[in-house]
Design a protein around this motif. Structure first.
Motif, PDB file in Angstrom:
ATOM      1  N   UNK A 174      33.336  56.662  28.924  1.00 49.80           N
ATOM      2  CA  UNK A 174      34.152  55.067  28.624  1.00 49.80           C
ATOM      3  C   UNK A 174      34.774  55.161  29.541  1.00 49.80           C
ATOM      4  N   UNK A 175      35.566  55.611  30.490  1.00 47.69           N
ATOM      5  CA  UNK A 175      36.255  55.751  31.442  1.00 47.69           C
ATOM      6  C   UNK A 175      34.973  55.617  33.063  1.00 47.69           C
ATOM      7  N   UNK A 176      34.726  56.493  32.869  1.00 43.95           N
ATOM      8  CA  UNK A 176      33.466  56.300  34.083  1.00 43.95           C
ATOM      9  C   UNK A 176      32.867  55.010  34.107  1.00 43.95           C
ATOM     10  N   UNK A 177      32.540  54.899  32.661  1.00 48.91           N
ATOM     11  CA  UNK A 177      31.649  52.857  33.067  1.00 48.91           C
ATOM     12  C   UNK A 177      32.385  52.075  33.844  1.00 48.91           C
ATOM     13  N   UNK A 178      33.661  51.904  32.883  1.00 44.78           N
ATOM     14  CA  UNK A 178      34.618  50.802  33.440  1.00 44.78           C
ATOM     15  C   UNK A 178      34.832  51.333  34.795  1.00 44.78           C
ATOM     16  N   UNK A 179      34.886  52.280  35.766  1.00 46.86           N
ATOM     17  CA  UNK A 179      35.227  52.750  36.940  1.00 46.86           C
ATOM     18  C   UNK A 179      33.782  51.703  37.528  1.00 46.86           C
ATOM     19  N   UNK A 180      32.597  52.359  37.312  1.00 46.09           N
ATOM     20  CA  UNK A 180      31.656  52.178  37.354  1.00 46.09           C
ATOM     21  C   UNK A 180      31.008  49.928  37.276  1.00 46.09           C
ATOM     22  N   UNK A 181      32.223  49.566  36.094  1.00 46.12           N
ATOM     23  CA  UNK A 181      31.353  47.844  36.441  1.00 46.12           C
ATOM     24  C   UNK A 181      32.777  47.940  37.524  1.00 46.12           C
ATOM     25  N   UNK A 182      33.117  47.973  37.264  1.00 44.25           N
ATOM     26  CA  UNK A 182      35.126  47.392  38.910  1.00 44.25           C
ATOM     27  C   UNK A 182      34.645  47.752  39.342  1.00 44.25           C
ATOM     28  N   UNK A 183      34.086  48.500  39.849  1.00 45.33           N
ATOM     29  CA  UNK A 183      33.669  48.713  41.676  1.00 45.33           C
ATOM     30  C   UNK A 183      32.389  47.784  42.176  1.00 45.33           C
ATOM     31  N   UNK A 184      30.979  47.368  40.436  1.00 41.88           N
ATOM     32  CA  UNK A 184      30.196  46.473  40.703  1.00 41.88           C
ATOM     33  C   UNK A 184      30.711  45.129  41.043  1.00 41.88           C
ATOM     34  N   UNK A 185      31.918  44.561  39.944  1.00 44.57           N
ATOM     35  CA  UNK A 185      32.291  43.700  39.846  1.00 44.57           C
ATOM     36  C   UNK A 185      33.216  43.416  41.398  1.00 44.57           C
ATOM     37  N   UNK A 186      33.973  44.435  41.625  1.00 42.87           N
ATOM     38  CA  UNK A 186      34.942  44.055  43.263  1.00 42.87           C
ATOM     39  C   UNK A 186      33.693  43.834  43.925  1.00 42.87           C
ATOM     40  N   UNK A 187      32.779  44.982  44.237  1.00 41.25           N
ATOM     41  CA  UNK A 187      31.656  44.867  45.430  1.00 41.25           C
ATOM     42  C   UNK A 187      31.242  43.190  45.660  1.00 41.25           C
ATOM     43  N   UNK A 188      30.817  42.686  44.183  1.00 40.33           N
ATOM     44  CA  UNK A 188      30.584  41.232  44.119  1.00 40.33           C
ATOM     45  C   UNK A 188      31.106  41.062  44.918  1.00 40.33           C
ATOM     46  N   UNK A 189      32.595  40.326  44.368  1.00 41.29           N
ATOM     47  CA  UNK A 189      33.280  39.481  45.103  1.00 41.29           C
ATOM     48  C   UNK A 189      33.074  39.986  46.676  1.00 41.29           C
ATOM     49  N   UNK A 190      33.499  40.802  46.767  1.00 42.50           N
ATOM     50  CA  UNK A 190      33.563  41.133  48.358  1.00 42.50           C
ATOM     51  C   UNK A 190      32.158  40.543  49.214  1.00 42.50           C
ATOM     52  N   UNK A 191      31.318  41.072  48.135  1.00 41.11           N
ATOM     53  CA  UNK A 191      29.705  40.138  49.355  1.00 41.11           C
ATOM     54  C   UNK A 191      29.999  38.798  49.219  1.00 41.11           C
ATOM     55  N   UNK A 192      30.535  38.325  48.282  1.00 40.36           N
ATOM     56  CA  UNK A 192      30.661  36.459  48.775  1.00 40.36           C
ATOM     57  C   UNK A 192      31.537  35.786  49.842  1.00 40.36           C
ATOM     58  N   UNK A 193      32.528  37.265  49.778  1.00 42.84           N
ATOM     59  CA  UNK A 193      33.261  36.574  50.786  1.00 42.84           C
ATOM     60  C   UNK A 193      32.933  36.985  52.395  1.00 42.84           C
ATOM     61  N   UNK A 194      31.780  38.631  52.520  1.00 40.28           N
ATOM     62  CA  UNK A 194      31.196  38.567  53.681  1.00 40.28           C
ATOM     63  C   UNK A 194      30.295  37.151  53.558  1.00 40.28           C
ATOM     64  N   UNK A 195      29.718  37.048  52.346  1.00 42.99           N
ATOM     65  CA  UNK A 195      29.180  35.852  53.194  1.00 42.99           C
ATOM     66  C   UNK A 195      29.508  34.623  54.273  1.00 42.99           C
ATOM     67  N   UNK A 196      31.255  34.394  53.334  1.00 39.56           N
ATOM     68  CA  UNK A 196      31.584  33.207  54.143  1.00 39.56           C
ATOM     69  C   UNK A 196      32.319  33.567  55.507  1.00 39.56           C
ATOM     70  N   UNK A 197      32.365  35.405  55.636  1.00 37.71           N
ATOM     71  CA  UNK A 197      33.489  35.242  56.657  1.00 37.71           C
ATOM     72  C   UNK A 197      31.955  34.991  57.864  1.00 37.71           C
ATOM     73  N   UNK A 198      30.835  35.783  57.382  1.00 39.60           N
ATOM     74  CA  UNK A 198      29.351  35.872  58.237  1.00 39.60           C
ATOM     75  C   UNK A 198      29.441  34.410  58.756  1.00 39.60           C
ATOM     76  N   UNK A 199      29.439  33.109  57.350  1.00 43.40           N
ATOM     77  CA  UNK A 199      28.621  32.000  57.647  1.00 43.40           C
ATOM     78  C   UNK A 199      29.860  31.169  58.528  1.00 43.40           C
ATOM     79  N   UNK A 380      37.785  57.815  37.626  1.00 48.60           N
ATOM     80  CA  UNK A 380      37.380  57.986  36.644  1.00 48.60           C
ATOM     81  C   UNK A 380      37.944  59.309  36.013  1.00 48.60           C
ATOM     82  N   UNK A 381      37.610  60.630  36.283  1.00 54.34           N
ATOM     83  CA  UNK A 381      37.020  62.002  35.250  1.00 54.34           C
ATOM     84  C   UNK A 381      39.037  62.175  35.101  1.00 54.34           C
ATOM     85  N   UNK A 382      40.089  61.442  36.443  1.00 50.86           N
ATOM     86  CA  UNK A 382      40.845  62.009  36.295  1.00 50.86           C
ATOM     87  C   UNK A 382      41.905  61.548  35.167  1.00 50.86           C
TER      88      UNK A 382
END
Length: 465
Positions: A174-199, A380-382
């Motif tokens: 359960x904890x690992x799935x939460x962390x994994x989804x968190x990294x996916x969400x954080x990565x998605x917003x960061x990708x959008x910001x990357x597009x903005x910075x590059x553009x 997550x495991x800690x």
């Protein structure tokens, strides 16, 4: 003393049950708050506040070799050390705030309201960075303090739901799935910001600073919007003490009294405290790497912001797989052994980071890939390991102590980093000091008899540790 504690009454408690919808709602708060951790703390805020502090110190915007000083509250501080010192100051405040928040959560019939209050306060302060312009480094520092402390307070309440979502053998997953989804969400917003910075980045320091400001604001909006999902899907799991009180009395004063009792009784669980000490030490190193990686990259390695964002984006998406992968490994060899293995890998990361050449993006990205593979799993495991060591009904309080050294509120590492920079003007030298956190943390965690510690806390150990 722990051997004399006989919490037999807790052994008959059936494992907690939860619905898939509820667990998904819990995962989504990781998705929501990771925007702050990734876009704000890891990438943009360090360079942003450092640049604002340098402007206040009289430096020309974009000058990397300026060693000016600012004077918050009349204290002389190198502009390059301002942000690390802010992190250290925030933990001194959270030492008092977070355990109290946890005690209040344990006494409350409405933990979701506490989660909402802390999360929306932090998100609002993050969006307030829109007004940090020119040389307003004090405003930026104050908003960061509010956002970071609120972030920690919300995590305390959020983590306190974990022991109530599954039994001992389910929590690592359960904890690992939460962390994994968190990294996916954080990565998605960061990708959008990357597009903005590059553009939109035209190469001028003024435009770069503006884009950083708006990226920080976007993280506050993301955090607030997606917090609505757990607030709708999570169920309240009041503790026995909260149910006995039945909503009578003052939750705040009762929380303070309960915290006082816990502080007096916590010596009955020395093995839980010993694990917490080990976690505090090695997590200090992890959080310092996360928090100051962007400053190290810009100031010492002289890398551009686009390189940093691409690297952190790489870390995010690899951490998604790394969290799930180490979670699966924990299911085979146990979470304790898996965390120990991750600390060996973290030590190798520090050695490699010290040897990175300046102005070389590719080696920095390769190192980021290595960090991504071990980052999510170790955290997550800690978290799930600690859930096994908490006496029933005191999840909020104990996660309050836990959060003091988690999610960017560690203080020894950033303080050492900032002090060494002030003495040597070299971030690379400061990096060497982090090795001791991983080595000592490994040895302390290795010395914890996990199965005996779990039984002493009145809980049933998982099948493998």
């Amino acid at each position: 003393m722990a051997e004399t504690v006989t919490p037999a009454a807790q052994d008959d408690t059936p494992p907690p049950t939860s619905t898939r919808r509820e667990r998904t709602g819990w995962y989504f708060y990781d998705w929501a708050n990771s925007a702050f951790q990734t876009t704000v703390i890891t990438v943009f805020l360090g360079p942003f506040l450092t640049s604002v502090a340098k402007i206040a110190a009289g430096c020309e915007l974009g000058a990397s070799d300026c060693t000016g000083y600012v004077y918050p509250l009349g204290i002389k501080v190198a502009a390059g050390s301002y942000y690390p010192y802010l992190i250290s100051l925030s933990v001194l405040l959270t030492v008092f705030v977070l355990p109290v928040i946890g005690a209040i959560a344990d006494r409350s019939l409405h933990k979701k309201r506490l989660l909402a209050g802390a999360a929306f306060t932090g998100a609002g302060a993050t969006m307030g960075m829109l007004f940090v312009t020119g040389d307003r480094y004090l405003l930026g520092g104050a908003l960061f303090m509010v956002a970071n402390i609120s972030f920690g307070a919300a995590i305390v309440v959020y983590n306190s739901f974990l022991p109530q979502l599954g039994g001992p053998d389910e929590r690592d997953a359960i904890s690992s799935r939460g962390w994994a989804l968190g990294y996916l969400g954080g990565g998605l917003l960061l990708a959008l910001n990357l597009v903005a910075v590059q553009s939109f980045d035209n190469g001028t320091p003024e435009r770069t600073l503006d884009l950083a400001r708006w990226s920080i604001v976007s993280a506050g909006l993301w955090w607030a919007a997606f917090t609505l999902v757990p607030l709708r899907w999570l169920r309240e799991h009041p503790t026995a003490a909260a149910l006995a009180a039945g909503g009578r009395g003052n939750v705040l004063t009762d929380g303070f009294r309960q915290l006082g009792r816990t502080l007096r009784e916590v010596k009955a669980y020395p093995l839980t405290l010993f694990f917490l000490l080990a976690f505090l030490v090695y997590n200090d190193g992890i959080q310092t790497v996360i928090t100051l990686a962007s400053v190290y990259g810009t100031e010492e390695l002289r890398l551009g912001q686009s390189t940093l964002i691409v690297t952190i984006l790489l870390v995010q998406f690899l951490a998604f797989g790394g969290a799930l992968g180490l979670g699966a490994l924990a299911g085979r060899i146990g979470a304790w052994k898996t965390v120990l293995l991750s600390l060996v890998l973290w030590t190798a990361v520090i050695v490699a980071a010290f040897r990175l050449p300046a102005e070389a993006p590719l080696p920095f990205m390769v190192l980021g890939a290595g960090i991504g593979l071990v980052l999510g799993g170790s955290q997550a495991l800690s978290r799930s390991l600690f859930s096994q060591l908490i006496p029933a009904g005191k999840e909020g309080e104990y996660y309050g102590f836990y959060e003091i050294s988690d999610k960017g509120t560690s203080w020894l590492g950033p303080a050492a980093f900032g002090l060494v920079f002030q003495l040597t003007s070299s971030y690379r030298v400061g990096l060497v000091s982090l090795l001791i956190f991983f080595v000592v943390g490994f040895l302390l965690l290795l010395a914890v008899p996990m199965r005996r510690a779990i039984v002493a806390a009145g809980n049933t150990p998982p099948r493998v540790l």
